[in-house]
Design a protein around this motif. Structure first.
Motif, PDB file in Angstrom:
ATOM      1  N   MET A  52       0.801  -1.226   0.000  1.00 13.87           N
ATOM      2  CA  MET A  52       0.000   0.000   0.000  1.00 13.87           C
ATOM      3  C   MET A  52       0.838   1.284   0.000  1.00 13.87           C
ATOM      4  O   MET A  52       0.292   2.370   0.046  1.00 13.87           O
ATOM      5  N   HIS A  53       2.144   1.159  -0.097  1.00 15.30           N
ATOM      6  CA  HIS A  53       2.996   2.348  -0.110  1.00 15.30           C
ATOM      7  C   HIS A  53       4.018   2.219  -1.232  1.00 15.30           C
ATOM      8  O   HIS A  53       5.101   1.677  -1.054  1.00 15.30           O
ATOM      9  N   SER A  54       3.626   2.686  -2.406  1.00 17.63           N
ATOM     10  CA  SER A  54       4.550   2.752  -3.534  1.00 17.63           C
ATOM     11  C   SER A  54       4.315   4.070  -4.257  1.00 17.63           C
ATOM     12  O   SER A  54       3.254   4.684  -4.117  1.00 17.63           O
ATOM     13  N   HIS A  55       5.298   4.482  -5.023  1.00 12.96           N
ATOM     14  CA  HIS A  55       5.229   5.792  -5.672  1.00 12.96           C
ATOM     15  C   HIS A  55       5.269   5.681  -7.185  1.00 12.96           C
ATOM     16  O   HIS A  55       5.735   4.689  -7.749  1.00 12.96           O
ATOM     17  N   PHE A  56       4.772   6.725  -7.825  1.00 14.20           N
ATOM     18  CA  PHE A  56       4.890   6.858  -9.269  1.00 14.20           C
ATOM     19  C   PHE A  56       5.255   8.297  -9.594  1.00 14.20           C
ATOM     20  O   PHE A  56       5.123   9.206  -8.772  1.00 14.20           O
ATOM     21  N   PHE A  57       5.745   8.474 -10.790  1.00 12.42           N
ATOM     22  CA  PHE A  57       6.008   9.816 -11.313  1.00 12.42           C
ATOM     23  C   PHE A  57       5.758   9.735 -12.808  1.00 12.42           C
ATOM     24  O   PHE A  57       6.486   9.048 -13.516  1.00 12.42           O
TER      25      PHE A  57
ATOM     26  N   VAL B 153      -0.511   3.041  -5.654  1.00 15.68           N
ATOM     27  CA  VAL B 153       0.502   3.984  -6.117  1.00 15.68           C
ATOM     28  C   VAL B 153       0.081   5.396  -5.729  1.00 15.68           C
ATOM     29  O   VAL B 153      -1.093   5.751  -5.787  1.00 15.68           O
ATOM     30  N   CYS B 154       1.059   6.181  -5.318  1.00 16.79           N
ATOM     31  CA  CYS B 154       0.792   7.563  -4.951  1.00 16.79           C
ATOM     32  C   CYS B 154       1.931   8.443  -5.451  1.00 16.79           C
ATOM     33  O   CYS B 154       2.995   7.963  -5.825  1.00 16.79           O
ATOM     34  N   ALA B 155       1.701   9.719  -5.426  1.00 16.02           N
ATOM     35  CA  ALA B 155       2.659  10.677  -5.964  1.00 16.02           C
ATOM     36  C   ALA B 155       3.999  10.594  -5.245  1.00 16.02           C
ATOM     37  O   ALA B 155       4.060  10.374  -4.033  1.00 16.02           O
ATOM     38  N   THR B 156       5.065  10.786  -5.994  1.00 19.75           N
ATOM     39  CA  THR B 156       6.360  11.073  -5.385  1.00 19.75           C
ATOM     40  C   THR B 156       6.224  12.446  -4.739  1.00 19.75           C
ATOM     41  O   THR B 156       5.755  13.392  -5.391  1.00 19.75           O
ATOM     42  N   PRO B 157       6.573  12.620  -3.459  1.00 18.95           N
ATOM     43  CA  PRO B 157       6.233  13.858  -2.746  1.00 18.95           C
ATOM     44  C   PRO B 157       6.658  15.163  -3.416  1.00 18.95           C
ATOM     45  O   PRO B 157       6.025  16.198  -3.190  1.00 18.95           O
TER      46      PRO B 157
ATOM     47  N   ALA C 257      -3.533  -2.155 -15.589  1.00 13.97           N
ATOM     48  CA  ALA C 257      -3.865  -3.398 -14.889  1.00 13.97           C
ATOM     49  C   ALA C 257      -4.748  -3.046 -13.703  1.00 13.97           C
ATOM     50  O   ALA C 257      -4.288  -3.028 -12.560  1.00 13.97           O
ATOM     51  N   PRO C 258      -6.010  -2.744 -13.943  1.00 12.75           N
ATOM     52  CA  PRO C 258      -6.861  -2.167 -12.895  1.00 12.75           C
ATOM     53  C   PRO C 258      -7.102  -3.055 -11.686  1.00 12.75           C
ATOM     54  O   PRO C 258      -7.421  -2.549 -10.614  1.00 12.75           O
ATOM     55  N   LYS C 259      -6.930  -4.369 -11.823  1.00 12.33           N
ATOM     56  CA  LYS C 259      -7.077  -5.246 -10.658  1.00 12.33           C
ATOM     57  C   LYS C 259      -5.802  -5.323  -9.838  1.00 12.33           C
ATOM     58  O   LYS C 259      -5.834  -5.762  -8.690  1.00 12.33           O
ATOM     59  N   ARG C 260      -4.699  -4.883 -10.429  1.00  8.54           N
ATOM     60  CA  ARG C 260      -3.393  -4.982  -9.754  1.00  8.54           C
ATOM     61  C   ARG C 260      -2.910  -3.637  -9.226  1.00  8.54           C
ATOM     62  O   ARG C 260      -2.156  -3.580  -8.246  1.00  8.54           O
ATOM     63  N   LEU C 261      -3.291  -2.557  -9.886  1.00 12.02           N
ATOM     64  CA  LEU C 261      -2.801  -1.219  -9.541  1.00 12.02           C
ATOM     65  C   LEU C 261      -3.962  -0.335  -9.098  1.00 12.02           C
ATOM     66  O   LEU C 261      -4.984  -0.233  -9.790  1.00 12.02           O
ATOM     67  N   LYS C 262      -3.804   0.301  -7.957  1.00  9.24           N
ATOM     68  CA  LYS C 262      -4.814   1.181  -7.384  1.00  9.24           C
ATOM     69  C   LYS C 262      -4.159   2.520  -7.048  1.00  9.24           C
ATOM     70  O   LYS C 262      -3.000   2.558  -6.643  1.00  9.24           O
ATOM     71  N   ALA C 263      -4.897   3.600  -7.187  1.00  6.97           N
ATOM     72  CA  ALA C 263      -4.311   4.938  -7.034  1.00  6.97           C
ATOM     73  C   ALA C 263      -4.749   5.614  -5.739  1.00  6.97           C
ATOM     74  O   ALA C 263      -5.870   5.444  -5.272  1.00  6.97           O
TER      75      ALA C 263
ATOM     76  N   ASP D 132       7.650   1.448  -0.108  1.00  4.45           N
ATOM     77  CA  ASP D 132       8.309   2.642  -0.661  1.00  4.45           C
ATOM     78  C   ASP D 132       8.906   2.359  -2.044  1.00  4.45           C
ATOM     79  O   ASP D 132       9.799   3.071  -2.499  1.00  4.45           O
ATOM     80  N   TYR D 133       8.429   1.329  -2.714  1.00  2.00           N
ATOM     81  CA  TYR D 133       8.819   0.998  -4.087  1.00  2.00           C
ATOM     82  C   TYR D 133       8.543   2.199  -5.006  1.00  2.00           C
ATOM     83  O   TYR D 133       7.561   2.908  -4.807  1.00  2.00           O
ATOM     84  N   PRO D 134       9.354   2.435  -6.032  1.00  2.00           N
ATOM     85  CA  PRO D 134      10.525   1.673  -6.475  1.00  2.00           C
ATOM     86  C   PRO D 134      11.845   2.379  -6.157  1.00  2.00           C
ATOM     87  O   PRO D 134      12.745   2.421  -6.995  1.00  2.00           O
ATOM     88  N   PHE D 135      11.967   2.904  -4.967  1.00  2.00           N
ATOM     89  CA  PHE D 135      13.163   3.661  -4.610  1.00  2.00           C
ATOM     90  C   PHE D 135      14.177   2.783  -3.870  1.00  2.00           C
ATOM     91  O   PHE D 135      13.796   1.813  -3.200  1.00  2.00           O
ATOM     92  N   PRO D 136      15.461   3.127  -3.955  1.00  2.00           N
ATOM     93  CA  PRO D 136      16.508   2.294  -3.338  1.00  2.00           C
ATOM     94  C   PRO D 136      16.390   2.162  -1.829  1.00  2.00           C
ATOM     95  O   PRO D 136      16.850   1.174  -1.264  1.00  2.00           O
TER      96      PRO D 136
END
Length: 336
Positions: free
Chosen positions: A7-12, A76-80, A110-116, A293-297
């Motif tokens: 429940m904690h991943s980011h996108f840009f 997925v949520c915004a990169t801050p 992939a609407p069953k796999r990815l939620k915003a 915190d995907y997909p950051f190192p």
């Protein structure tokens, strides 16, 4: 096989420099993608901000890596850096709408796999509430906010108003640290991320407790703090002791700090089995959600393995933390 919901991943999204310039040509973030399409750089105007790779903007790559990691669903949520809190409210509102629409576009792969989760213009409370509701009705499963708005901590009346709106509208809230406290001493080694980021998270949680804000916010609010709540679990005893010993600490807080643990959740991104033991012992197995915190190192590289391989957690606790708690928190009936 146990369901895994991260429940904690980011996108840009692939924001162009021209698109960013419509908000601010000097500071607004955009994405410079390398010629091979595999790597990129988040830019702030002409300044390089953070190196990134394709999973941050390409849903096909994200699904490929989720499959390899055994992750069933990812929110997925915004990169801050995308928040835009420093701009005019109307401009930030338009920006948030565009970014939220881009998030839904990514999830449509992939609407069953990815939620915003949506972002909102927190600097304008009316517009923030409006966009939170619009985004929730349009398909977002909640909203992500930064843990402060300039000098305003989360207990500020302005932000309490927003949290109350989310409670009344049934919108889950993820609080993410950002714009970390530093006076210039944390110069190297990513110390703002290693030291100040956990401190920012704990500051938000303790501010809500000791200020009495939780007395004003409806108990129906679904509120989750990223990064395992920072150092909250380890220092809760210190806060409790201070409340018991000093009237200035309990001045606005009518109940012991430990009595508010049923008002919020945390994610599991703590990276150490001993830390996870303390976190689950403090919060309870029903209030810890898998977050990477995907997909950051600095995120959990083998998503969910810390929980799945933990020697002290029961199979029931593991199932809750890996997926069941998030399914309930974000109302994901198909994943419950």
């Amino acid at each position: 096989m146990t369901l895994r919901i991260d429940m904690h991943s980011h996108f840009f999204p692939p924001i162009t420099q021209e698109e960013a310039a419509s908000l601010d040509a000097e500071q607004a973030p955009w994405l410079r993608i390398d010629a091979d399409g595999e790597r990129g750089m988040i830019m702030a105007g002409e300044r390089a901000f953070r190196p990134v790779y394709r999973a941050l903007w390409d849903p096909a790559k994200r699904i490929e890596e989720m499959d390899a990691l055994g992750v069933d669903v990812q929110l997925v949520c915004a990169t801050p850096v995308m928040f835009g809190y420093g701009y005019d409210g109307a401009a930030a509102h338009d920006w948030a709408i565009r970014m939220n629409d881009r998030a839904l576009e990514l999830c449509a792969h992939a609407p069953k796999r990815l939620k915003a989760l949506a972002q909102v213009p927190l600097q304008d409370i009316d517009l923030a509430c409006r966009e939170a509701t619009r985004a929730h009705r349009s398909g977002h499963h909640g909203v992500q906010i930064g843990n402060h708005l300039g000098p305003r901590d989360l207990d500020d009346a302005h932000l309490v108003t927003f949290l109350t709106h989310c409670a009344n509208d049934g919108i889950p809230v993820l609080v993410h640290p950002w714009d970390m406290m530093t006076d210039g001493r944390m110069k190297k080694w990513m110390l703002p991320w290693l030291v100040a980021m956990p401190a920012e998270t704990q500051l938000s949680m303790v501010s809500l407790i000791l200020s009495g804000a939780f007395e004003r916010i409806p108990k129906s609010l679904k509120l989750c703090f990223a990064h395992g709540g920072g150092s909250f679990a380890f220092l809760l005893g210190r806060v409790q002791n201070a409340w018991e010993q000093r009237d200035i600490v309990r001045e606005d807080c009518p109940n012991p700090p430990t009595s508010y643990l049923d008002r919020f959740y945390v994610d599991s991104a703590v990276f150490d089995p001993r830390a996870l033991s303390l976190l689950v012992d403090t919060m309870g197995e029903d209030r810890v959600l898998l977050g990477s915190d995907y997909p950051f190192p600095l995120g959990e590289q083998k998503i969910g393995d810390l929980v799945a391989n933990h020697a002290e957690l029961s199979d029931t606790a593991k199932a809750k933390i890996l997926g069941g708690n998030a399914a309930r928190f974000f109302d994901l009936p198909e994943a419950a």
